[in-house]
Design a protein around this motif. Structure first.
Motif, short mmCIF file in Angstrom:
data_model
loop_
_atom_site.label_atom_id
_atom_site.label_comp_id
_atom_site.label_asym_id
_atom_site.label_seq_id
_atom_site.Cartn_x
_atom_site.Cartn_y
_atom_site.Cartn_z
N PHE A 52 0.83 -1.20 0.00
CA PHE A 52 0.00 0.00 0.00
C PHE A 52 0.87 1.25 0.00
O PHE A 52 1.84 1.35 0.76
N VAL A 53 0.52 2.22 -0.87
CA VAL A 53 1.22 3.50 -0.94
C VAL A 53 0.21 4.59 -0.62
O VAL A 53 -0.72 4.84 -1.41
N PRO A 54 0.31 5.26 0.53
CA PRO A 54 -0.67 6.29 0.89
C PRO A 54 -0.54 7.54 0.05
O PRO A 54 0.51 7.80 -0.56
N LYS A 55 -1.61 8.31 0.01
CA LYS A 55 -1.58 9.59 -0.69
C LYS A 55 -0.67 10.58 0.04
O LYS A 55 -0.42 10.44 1.23
N GLY A 56 -0.20 11.59 -0.68
CA GLY A 56 0.58 12.63 -0.04
C GLY A 56 1.80 13.06 -0.83
O GLY A 56 2.01 14.25 -1.05
N ASP A 57 2.61 12.09 -1.26
CA ASP A 57 3.81 12.40 -2.03
C ASP A 57 3.47 12.24 -3.51
O ASP A 57 3.34 11.13 -4.02
N VAL A 58 3.35 13.36 -4.20
CA VAL A 58 2.92 13.33 -5.60
C VAL A 58 3.93 12.60 -6.47
O VAL A 58 3.56 11.83 -7.36
N TYR A 59 5.22 12.83 -6.22
CA TYR A 59 6.25 12.19 -7.03
C TYR A 59 6.18 10.67 -6.90
O TYR A 59 6.22 9.94 -7.90
N VAL A 60 6.09 10.17 -5.67
CA VAL A 60 6.06 8.72 -5.43
C VAL A 60 4.80 8.11 -6.03
O VAL A 60 4.86 7.09 -6.74
N THR A 61 3.65 8.71 -5.76
CA THR A 61 2.39 8.14 -6.25
C THR A 61 2.34 8.12 -7.78
O THR A 61 1.95 7.11 -8.38
N ARG A 62 2.73 9.21 -8.40
CA ARG A 62 2.66 9.29 -9.87
C ARG A 62 3.59 8.27 -10.51
O ARG A 62 3.20 7.58 -11.46
N ASN A 63 4.81 8.15 -10.01
CA ASN A 63 5.76 7.21 -10.61
C ASN A 63 5.41 5.76 -10.31
O ASN A 63 5.65 4.88 -11.15
N CYS A 64 4.84 5.49 -9.13
CA CYS A 64 4.40 4.12 -8.84
C CYS A 64 3.28 3.70 -9.80
O CYS A 64 3.28 2.58 -10.32
N ARG A 65 2.36 4.59 -10.04
CA ARG A 65 1.25 4.29 -10.95
C ARG A 65 1.76 4.07 -12.38
O ARG A 65 1.38 3.09 -13.05
N THR A 66 2.62 4.99 -12.85
CA THR A 66 3.11 4.91 -14.22
C THR A 66 3.95 3.66 -14.45
O THR A 66 3.77 2.94 -15.45
N THR A 67 4.85 3.36 -13.52
CA THR A 67 5.74 2.20 -13.68
C THR A 67 4.96 0.90 -13.65
O THR A 67 5.24 -0.04 -14.41
N THR A 68 3.97 0.80 -12.76
CA THR A 68 3.17 -0.43 -12.67
C THR A 68 2.40 -0.68 -13.96
O THR A 68 2.35 -1.82 -14.46
N LYS A 69 1.80 0.36 -14.51
CA LYS A 69 1.03 0.19 -15.73
C LYS A 69 1.92 -0.11 -16.93
O LYS A 69 1.51 -0.83 -17.84
N LYS A 70 3.13 0.44 -16.93
CA LYS A 70 4.06 0.12 -18.01
C LYS A 70 4.45 -1.35 -18.00
O LYS A 70 4.72 -1.94 -19.06
N SER A 71 4.51 -1.93 -16.82
CA SER A 71 4.82 -3.36 -16.71
C SER A 71 3.59 -4.24 -16.92
O SER A 71 3.65 -5.45 -16.71
N GLU A 72 2.47 -3.62 -17.31
CA GLU A 72 1.21 -4.32 -17.61
C GLU A 72 0.69 -5.07 -16.39
O GLU A 72 0.16 -6.18 -16.49
N ARG A 73 0.82 -4.45 -15.24
CA ARG A 73 0.24 -4.97 -14.01
C ARG A 73 -0.80 -3.98 -13.49
O ARG A 73 -0.81 -2.81 -13.87
N ILE A 74 -1.68 -4.46 -12.62
CA ILE A 74 -2.83 -3.70 -12.18
C ILE A 74 -2.45 -2.74 -11.04
O ILE A 74 -1.75 -3.12 -10.11
N VAL A 75 -2.95 -1.51 -11.15
CA VAL A 75 -2.88 -0.54 -10.06
C VAL A 75 -4.25 -0.50 -9.38
O VAL A 75 -5.26 -0.27 -10.04
N TYR A 76 -4.29 -0.74 -8.07
CA TYR A 76 -5.54 -0.74 -7.31
C TYR A 76 -5.67 0.59 -6.55
O TYR A 76 -4.83 0.91 -5.71
N THR A 77 -6.72 1.33 -6.87
CA THR A 77 -7.02 2.55 -6.12
C THR A 77 -7.86 2.16 -4.91
O THR A 77 -8.93 1.56 -5.05
N VAL A 78 -7.40 2.51 -3.71
CA VAL A 78 -8.01 2.05 -2.47
C VAL A 78 -8.96 3.11 -1.93
O VAL A 78 -8.58 4.27 -1.77
N TYR A 79 -10.21 2.68 -1.65
CA TYR A 79 -11.22 3.55 -1.06
C TYR A 79 -11.45 3.18 0.40
O TYR A 79 -11.22 2.04 0.81
#
Length: 290
Positions: free
Chosen positions: A110-137
């Motif tokens: 789990f990666v909490p909200k707050g650090d824009v750089y970390v969140t943006r790059n985690c999302r982009t890198t995961t999708k580039k590797s064709e793996r699922i990004v789960y947005t947690v509610y």
């Protein structure tokens, strides 16, 4: 002889019309209880299965577009009654939404909200590797808490964030200084007679980064931001507005009472026709009346 005669007469007597006949109209009808949405959905699935089997489309070879459409509609109704109906379905590729109470996929963190750089790059890198990004509610389904991504991606992004921290901090500092200089230039151009102490106070209050005040909004023009920031500063610093509020005057009433003084001071700072002596006289009259 009398009994036999009676028997014979009854045998040969004409039958009465209107004897016992089955009256279907008097039969009671059988009523069934209303069906639930789940039972209706189950029946629709059985009918769809039977129709496909009868038309040779059980394995998709001869299935019609109409049947596929019914299946899609049934799937939407199933979603409505499922436990995940509180959160929307993601329409982005390689993204899904989930509740925080749901179990983690294997190898995810789990990666909490707050650090824009970390969140943006985690999302982009995961999708580039064709793996699922789960947005947690959260449990209400109204607020996002963060994302779930593979642990190896998170480790790589944290390493990159540490290596580029100083460079990014310098870049942010230069950008903030540029924005502040731009705001100073707008205020000095629009209000050339503004006192220096007022200029610095407005820059450090209304245009402070992260304050959420009028100087940081992106929905209005720079000139409009300058006007609103100067009016707010004059209202709270150069008029009896605060003392009127403390005395029990309503906010709207106090704003209307000092509006003419605000405009007079602002016009003077712009280099207009209002003279400082007129502004001071107007302010003194308002202070004495209160």
């Amino acid at each position: 002889m009398a009994p036999s005669a009676n028997i014979i007469s009854r045998r040969h007597a004409p039958r009465k019309m209107g004897g016992r006949r089955k009256n279907h109209r008097n039969h009671k009808k059988t009523f069934t209880s209303p069906k639930s949405p789940q039972s209706i959905l189950a029946q629709a699935r059985r009918n769809s299965f039977t129709s496909r089997r009868g038309h040779g489309g059980l394995f998709g070879a001869g299935s019609s577009n109409k049947i596929n459409h019914l299946e899609r509609k049934a799937g939407e109704r199933t979603w409505k009654y499922s436990k995940f109906g509180l959160i929307p379905r993601s329409t982005e590729p390689f993204e899904k939404n989930c509740f925080d109470r749901e179990p983690y996929p294997p190898g995810y963190v789990f990666v909490p909200k707050g650090d824009v750089y970390v969140t943006r790059n985690c999302r982009t890198t995961t999708k580039k590797s064709e793996r699922i990004v789960y947005t947690v509610y959260d449990k209400t389904g109204k607020r996002t808490l963060g994302i779930r991504i593979p642990s190896d991606v998170y480790a790589a992004v944290l390493e990159s964030a540490a290596a580029t921290a100083e460079t990014r901090a310098n870049a942010i500092k230069l950008r903030d200084e540029k924005d502040l200089a731009h705001s100073r230039q707008i205020l000095c151009t629009k209000f050339p007679l503004m006192p220096v102490e007022s200029l610095e106070a407005i820059l450090n209050h209304a245009f402070l980064k992260g304050s959420g005040r009028v100087g940081r909004t992106a929905t209005i023009t720079d000139e409009r931001k300058a006007d609103l920031a100067v009016e707010a500063h004059i209202r709270h610093t150069h008029t009896p507005y605060e003392s009127m509020l403390h005395a029990g005057t309503g906010r709207e009433e106090a704003r209307k009472a000092v509006w003419s003084l605000i405009q007079a001071i602002k016009t003077a700072w712009e280099g207009g026709s209002a003279q400082p002596i007129d502004v001071l006289a107007l302010r003194n009259r308002m202070v004495e009346s209160n």
